[in-house]
Design an enzyme around this catalytic site. Structure first.
Site, short mmCIF file in Angstrom:
data_model
loop_
_atom_site.label_atom_id
_atom_site.label_comp_id
_atom_site.label_asym_id
_atom_site.label_seq_id
_atom_site.Cartn_x
_atom_site.Cartn_y
_atom_site.Cartn_z
N GLY A 23 1.72 7.25 -0.84
CA GLY A 23 1.94 7.37 0.59
C GLY A 23 0.81 6.81 1.43
O GLY A 23 0.51 5.63 1.40
N GLU A 74 15.13 15.37 -3.54
CA GLU A 74 16.44 14.79 -3.25
C GLU A 74 17.55 15.68 -3.82
O GLU A 74 17.30 16.56 -4.66
CB GLU A 74 16.54 13.40 -3.88
N GLU A 91 0.82 -1.21 0.00
CA GLU A 91 0.00 0.00 0.00
C GLU A 91 0.86 1.26 0.00
O GLU A 91 0.51 2.26 -0.64
CB GLU A 91 -0.92 0.01 1.22
N LYS A 115 4.86 4.26 -10.15
CA LYS A 115 3.58 4.15 -9.45
C LYS A 115 2.43 3.88 -10.43
O LYS A 115 1.54 3.09 -10.14
CB LYS A 115 3.31 5.43 -8.66
#
Length: 429
Positions: free
Chosen positions: A136, A192, A131, A207
């Site tokens: 998230g 990042e 999940e 995703k």
């Protein structure tokens, strides 16, 4: 009350620490909901001496991450290392081969190896849960796999990367350029040090391939996702979109049709009356369109220690209850290998931005390329502001085949009138 579900945890970064804190803070509630306690019994990470703000002395420390899967007192392995291959994949294969349940937030690994891991899980009658890998803390995997299981899904799409959405909505609100806002996002921890996976659309594509597999019953096919990012979007593009009644968002779209499965991550112009236009900051949102349930909107925090840890522990609660089924909503042998749909056959409208030399004949050259490719122009706006030594021309097309727009851009390739490369953004229909 049953025996405790014993967990071995690999990776003690932001999310790993969040999982420990969540289990500590909500221990009684989680035990009641799971029907038995959930206890971490062992942990592994690269640096044993690092202060992570949680008490690790109560857990067995294992230096060799892969050895977590062989611990006799561990029922489930949680992987929060990251990376499509390497130690994370070794741990996943070892844990599932040993019949251990496996929980991960690793979208890259699932996008590249999800089918293999699903087959291993089924062969060992073990849980494979992920999940936290998409959006998230938003329960979109469970929503598609279980809540919408009775529906044929026509399309699934959404804002799948919080870093890009933070940058685009900040540019929109403050009129600032991409590089400046990216630097701020890095300083705040939203991006990042090397943001390429985020701003070039790769993270969102990972995703999307997972969502598409669940929505359409197909094998995860990251290689078939057409990927584009946001690094070339200008503040002027966002301002122009706003004047036309749109907002710019990086949107992943997956749709099954007669000629195969279409998957694309690309910056889009989103109409102001669409829910995705109002998703700002680092928020994620996913829309699924079912033939009986209609449009479903899942929206919330797409990253961070709390939301991601929430999704990880929700998977652990399911395993503790014995509630888990096929990882991708149907048995692995039922997942079809879908053909990659030809995007040229898709019909839609597009926004095209050119930076050109300020000289006679440039507009005629662009218009001729559009005409010869069969692209009908709805509006053309020329801005006088200098950009890269030229002026900006923005075109919005009428609805037509995407192939025609691609052919028009190909006709203009190498033109001495253009300064830099054109930008294409599709308009979300």
């Amino acid at each position: 009350m049953g025996d405790a579900l014993r967990v071995a945890l690999a990776g003690l970064g932001t999310v790993g620490g969040g999982v420990i804190r969540l289990l500590d803070a909500n221990r009684e509630l989680i035990t009641r909901r799971a029907g038995r306690p959930i206890e971490i019994v062992a942990v592994s990470a690269r640096d044993r001496t690092k202060d992570r703000g949680v008490d690790l002395s109560r857990f067995e420390w294992v230096d060799d991450t892969a050895a977590l899967a062989a611990l006799p007192d561990a029922d489930v392995v949680v992987e929060l290392i990251g990376g499509s291959d390497g130690p994370a994949l070794t741990l996943a294969r070892t844990a599932l081969d040993a019949g251990r349940g496996f929980v991960t937030a690793n979208k890259a690994m699932l996008a590249h190896h999800g089918l293999e891991l699903a087959r291993k899980a089924e062969a060992a009658n073990a849980a494979l849960k992920f999940e936290a890998a998409v959006a998230g803390g938003i329960p979109v995997i469970k929503g598609l796999r279980e809540g919408a299981a009775a529906n044929a899904i026509a399309r699934v799409y959404g804002i799948l990367n919080g870093t890009c959405n933070f940058i685009l909505s900040k540019m929109e609100a403050e009129g600032r350029d991409f590089a400046e806002v990216l630097a701020e996002a890095q300083a705040l921890g939203y991006a990042e040090a090397d943001p390429s996976f985020d701003i070039d659309g790769v993270d969102a594509a990972h995703k999307l391939s997972i969502l598409a597999a669940i929505a359409f019953g197909t094998q995860p096919a990251f290689k078939d996702v057409a990927v584009g990012g946001v690094r070339h979007v200008l503040a002027a593009d966002i301002a122009q979109a706003a004047s036309l009644g749109y907002r710019v968002r990086l949107v992943g779209v997956a749709e099954e049709g007669a000629n195969g499965l279409f998957q694309r991550v690309h910056p889009h112009l989103v109409p102001l009356d669409h829910p995705l236009a109002h998703v700002t900051g680092s928020t994620n949102a996913v829309v699924a369109e079912g033939n009986f349930v209609g449009r479903l909107l899942f929206q919330g925090a797409g990253a961070g220690d709390g939301p991601t840890a929430s999704a990880v522990v929700a998977d652990l609660i399911d395993i503790a209850r014995g509630e888990y089924g096929a990882s991708f909503a149907m048995p692995a042998h039922e997942l079809t290998e879908a053909a990659r749909a030809d995007s040229g056959e898709r019909r839609g409208r597009a926004y095209l931005r050119f930076t050109v030399q300020d000289k006679v004949g440039v507009l005629a050259e662009i218009a001729a390329a559009m005409r010869d490719a069969g692209v009908s122009i709805e509006s053309l706006i020329q801005r006088g502001e200098a950009a890269d030594g030229g002026v900006m021309i923005a075109i919005v097309t009428h609805e037509g085949p995407e192939r025609a727009v691609a052919q028009a851009l190909e006709r203009l390739r190498g033109s001495q009138s253009l300064v830099g490369q054109p930008l294409l953004m599709h308009i979300l229909g």
